[in-house]
Design an enzyme around this catalytic site. Structure first.
Site, PDB file in Angstrom:
ATOM      1  N   HIS A  21      -6.223  -8.215 -39.060  1.00 58.77           N
ATOM      2  CA  HIS A  21      -5.760  -7.650 -40.328  1.00 58.77           C
ATOM      3  C   HIS A  21      -5.497  -6.163 -40.173  1.00 58.77           C
ATOM      4  O   HIS A  21      -6.201  -5.471 -39.459  1.00 58.77           O
ATOM      5  CB  HIS A  21      -6.836  -7.781 -41.416  1.00 58.77           C
ATOM      6  N   TYR A  22      -4.498  -5.694 -40.904  1.00 56.18           N
ATOM      7  CA  TYR A  22      -4.307  -4.258 -41.067  1.00 56.18           C
ATOM      8  C   TYR A  22      -3.823  -4.043 -42.494  1.00 56.18           C
ATOM      9  O   TYR A  22      -2.840  -4.639 -42.901  1.00 56.18           O
ATOM     10  CB  TYR A  22      -3.265  -3.685 -40.102  1.00 56.18           C
ATOM     11  N   LEU A  23      -4.493  -3.349 -43.214  1.00 54.15           N
ATOM     12  CA  LEU A  23      -5.781  -2.711 -43.084  1.00 54.15           C
ATOM     13  C   LEU A  23      -6.852  -3.798 -42.902  1.00 54.15           C
ATOM     14  O   LEU A  23      -6.787  -4.831 -43.548  1.00 54.15           O
ATOM     15  CB  LEU A  23      -6.113  -1.892 -44.329  1.00 54.15           C
ATOM     16  N   PRO A  24      -7.863  -3.517 -42.094  1.00 57.84           N
ATOM     17  CA  PRO A  24      -8.893  -4.539 -41.868  1.00 57.84           C
ATOM     18  C   PRO A  24      -9.796  -4.728 -43.084  1.00 57.84           C
ATOM     19  O   PRO A  24      -9.932  -3.844 -43.921  1.00 57.84           O
ATOM     20  CB  PRO A  24      -9.692  -3.976 -40.692  1.00 57.84           C
ATOM     21  N   SER A  25     -10.403  -5.906 -43.149  1.00 60.72           N
ATOM     22  CA  SER A  25     -11.319  -6.187 -44.255  1.00 60.72           C
ATOM     23  C   SER A  25     -12.653  -5.477 -44.044  1.00 60.72           C
ATOM     24  O   SER A  25     -13.381  -5.243 -44.992  1.00 60.72           O
ATOM     25  CB  SER A  25     -11.526  -7.696 -44.408  1.00 60.72           C
ATOM     26  N   HIS A  30     -11.861  -6.993 -34.992  1.00 63.16           N
ATOM     27  CA  HIS A  30     -12.209  -8.403 -34.976  1.00 63.16           C
ATOM     28  C   HIS A  30     -10.936  -9.228 -35.034  1.00 63.16           C
ATOM     29  O   HIS A  30      -9.933  -8.784 -35.584  1.00 63.16           O
ATOM     30  CB  HIS A  30     -13.170  -8.770 -36.113  1.00 63.16           C
ATOM     31  N   VAL A  31     -10.976 -10.379 -34.430  1.00 61.79           N
ATOM     32  CA  VAL A  31      -9.806 -11.247 -34.327  1.00 61.79           C
ATOM     33  C   VAL A  31     -10.062 -12.503 -35.126  1.00 61.79           C
ATOM     34  O   VAL A  31     -11.166 -13.058 -35.108  1.00 61.79           O
ATOM     35  CB  VAL A  31      -9.523 -11.599 -32.846  1.00 61.79           C
ATOM     36  N   HIS A  32      -9.045 -12.956 -35.853  1.00 61.39           N
ATOM     37  CA  HIS A  32      -9.133 -14.189 -36.633  1.00 61.39           C
ATOM     38  C   HIS A  32      -8.385 -15.301 -35.908  1.00 61.39           C
ATOM     39  O   HIS A  32      -7.301 -15.077 -35.373  1.00 61.39           O
ATOM     40  CB  HIS A  32      -8.482 -13.997 -38.009  1.00 61.39           C
TER      41      HIS A  32
END
Length: 101
Positions: A21-25, A30-32
């Protein structure tokens, strides 16, 4: 990693979307891994919310400092605290308003 998913769980790499994600949560890398058939996938991997891991790797292989200077676009929902901060700073405009040059 993808080979391990196939061996352990019988998941084909072609049936996954792997992204960040960008912006990350939350603020560490971390990778989803998401099944393409997952009904909720669209809400977290849409344009402006996710960058495919293949693209990240390609960018870094071409230029190790790519993300130090890259301009990344992202979606900010109008209910998110960042939305109010950006709007107050003049970074977000309603459709009726046009930014001035």
């Amino acid at each position: 990693c993808l080979a391990e998913l196939r061996t352990r769980y019988g998941v084909s790499p072609a049936s996954l979307r792997v992204f960040m994600h960008y912006l990350p949560s939350f603020w560490w890398a971390h990778v989803h891994f998401s099944a393409l058939t997952c009904p909720a996938m669209g809400s977290t991997t849409s344009v402006g919310k996710a960058i495919l891991l293949d693209d990240i790797i390609d960018n870094l292989e071409r230029d190790a400092s790519y993300y130090e200077t890259a301009s990344l676009s992202f979606v900010v929902g109008d209910r998110e605290p960042l939305y109010k901060l950006l709007r107050a700073a003049g970074g977000i405009h309603d459709g009726a308003e046009a930014p001035t040059a």
